[in-house]
Every structure is written in structure tokens, then in C-alpha cells.
Design a protein around this motif. Structure first.
Motif: not given
Length: 281
Positions: A238-241, A247-249, A253-254, A259-261
């Protein structure tokens, strides 16, 4: 997550101050976070205050789920303790403080009025853990009129009494946490809401745990906020989605977990994921 354990000297000093100051106040105003009324309650306050009259302010109620907050109000209110839902930033609910104190002290105030005392000045001590909005509350109540109101008998000179327009004098105390958190959930709740500094936590692990909790209780909020079509059984997926949608890549594309946290924690704390209560009575 390791058990967080601390007890700096200033916290011990604050506890001592609270005990001493109880003698010179009529009541205690305890501020808690409406999203986590249990976790944001310092268990030592209950012990220290004993039978002292107390008002519990569930602050940041604009960020919690209204019906859950109402359940907490009912649960926490008793004869000598009253709970009020407030937003110290806007001042919502603060006008209930004086009438609530008058209700708790009705018999005493009736006696004083019979003796001809029209204006009854009350003194309260303000307590709460860090980051529940204590300073915001004091400034709102004082309308930024933070001023000493003179030394009183039995009050040491370094105590600062803050006047309010409600005929209440307030005594501030430093925000204090307690010796150790016995369960991980309390530590996580305090970390989610920012009561524990991010620097001592693993932000990525924290964001993962928050997503795990939210997808269990508030899946629709996550879907709506982050425009994801489904909630995966695995919170990491879910976090990855969410990261991909935002666009936190990084190269190749990893996922940029750092950043997303930050995005998820900041948006949760700002109420952008919706009205969320992390605890139910």
C-alpha cells in the motif's frame, strides 16, 4: 520497535513542581490530543492529582473523528473530572471552561455568593505532555496577554501566573512525558502525532506502521487522499502504491522511502488524510 525509555532530570523536576503547585490552585486543566486520549495522558498526572478537581481538554478535535471524540468525553467525565472537546488554535470549546469550573465548585461558589462575593477568581494549573497544544491554549486564553499577576502568599517568586478574561489565573508547567512506555501502541501513537521527536524514531518504520493502522481502520481515507484503487493486504505494498502515485521515486523507478514517509506523516499530522481517531474508548 524497541521500548523507548527515558526520564531526563527536568521531567523529575516538573513532577515535583506539579506536586508543590497543587496546594495553591483550585483545579488542574490537563490537555490531551483528541486523536489519542489514552496515549496522550501522562499516567503520573492521575496519581499526582488524586482527588483534585480536573478538566481534561481534548485538543485538536478538528483532526479527530467527531463521534469517537464524543464517546471519549462520556468516558472521561465523572463527578470531579470533566472532559471538553476543544480546538485551542481557533478557540472552539474554550468558553466552556469557566462554566465547567463553576459546575464543579457550585456548592463552594454558592456559599461565597451568599457572603456577598460577586466576582470569584479561580486559579488553575495547566499540565500536559509535549506537543498537545499547551502553549497555544495559554496564548488563546490570555489573548497574548502573558503577564505576571503579582506574587501571592505561599507562591514562590518564579511562578508565572497568567491572567485571562474569564477570571481564571493560570499557572503553566513544562510538558512532561513519563518514565517508560510499557506498550508499543502508546509509543507509536505518540510518535504518529509528533509528541515524540522524529529524530529519535525511524521515520520509515513509523510511516509503515501508520499506513498499517490506517488501512485497517480508515481504508477509504487512504484511497481518497492518495488516489489508489485498492488497499493491499501487505501495508508495504500500500505504501509503495502511494509512493508511486505521489512520484516519490529515485533512479530506476525505485521507491524513495525517506520522501514518502515524510509526506505521509506530515499529511496525517496536518489532518489532510481526514478526521482520524487512533484510539477508541
Amino acid at each position: 520497535m524497541p521500548r523507548i525509555n527515558w526520564f531526563p532530570g527536568h521531567m523529575k523536576k516538573t513532577q515535583r513542581e506539579i506536586k508543590e503547585n497543587l496546594k495553591v490552585v483550585d483545579a488542574v486543566i490537563e490537555i490531551r490530543d483528541a486523536r489519542i486520549p489514552r496515549s496522550s495522558a501522562n499516567p503520573d498526572i492521575d496519581k499526582i492529582c488524586g482527588n483534585k478537581a480536573r478538566i481534561i481538554l481534548l485538543n485538536k478535535s478538528d483532526l479527530s473523528e467527531a463521534k469517537v471524540t464524543k464517546m471519549w468525553i462520556d468516558k472521561l467525565s465523572s463527578e470531579n473530572v470533566k472532559a471538553i472537546e476543544v480546538n485551542c488554535l481557533t478557540g472552539k470549546g474554550l468558553n466552556q471552561i469557566r462554566p465547567t469550573l463553576d459546575l464543579i465548585f457550585k456548592e463552594k461558589h454558592d456559599r461565597l455568593k451568599e457572603k456577598g462575593l460577586v466576582k470569584i477568581q479561580m486559579r488553575v494549573m495547566v499540565v500536559g505532555i509535549p506537543n498537545v497544544g499547551k502553549s497555544t491554549f495559554i496564548n488563546k486564553m490570555a489573548k497574548n496577554n502573558i503577564a505576571k499577576t503579582g506574587d501571592r502568599p505561599g507562591v514562590t517568586k518564579n511562578k508565572q501566573w497568567i491572567k485571562t478574561k474569564m477570571d481564571i489565573e493560570m499557572l503553566d508547567t513544562p510538558g512532561v512525558l513519563w518514565p517508560k512506555f510499557e506498550d508499543e501502541e502508546t509509543a507509536l501513537n505518540l510518535a504518529f502525532t509528533g509528541a515524540i521527536k522524529d529524530e529519535i524514531m525511524d521515520r520509515e518504520e513509523l510511516a509503515y506502521n501508520l499506513v498499517k493502522r490506517l488501512q485497517e481502520h480508515y481504508p477509504d481515507n487512504l484511497k481518497e487522499r492518495y488516489k489508489i484503487e485498492e488497499i493491499n493486504e501487505d501495508p508495504l505494498e500500500t505504501l509503495n502504491s502511494i509512493a508511486r502515485r505521489r512520484g516519490c521515486l529515485i533512479k530506476g523507478g525505485e521507491i524513495d522511502y525517506d520522501r514518502i514517509s515524510t509526506v505521509i506523516l506530515d499529511e496525517f499530522r496536518a489532518g489532510k488524510i481526514g478526521n482520524i481517531s487512533l484510539e477508541r474508548p
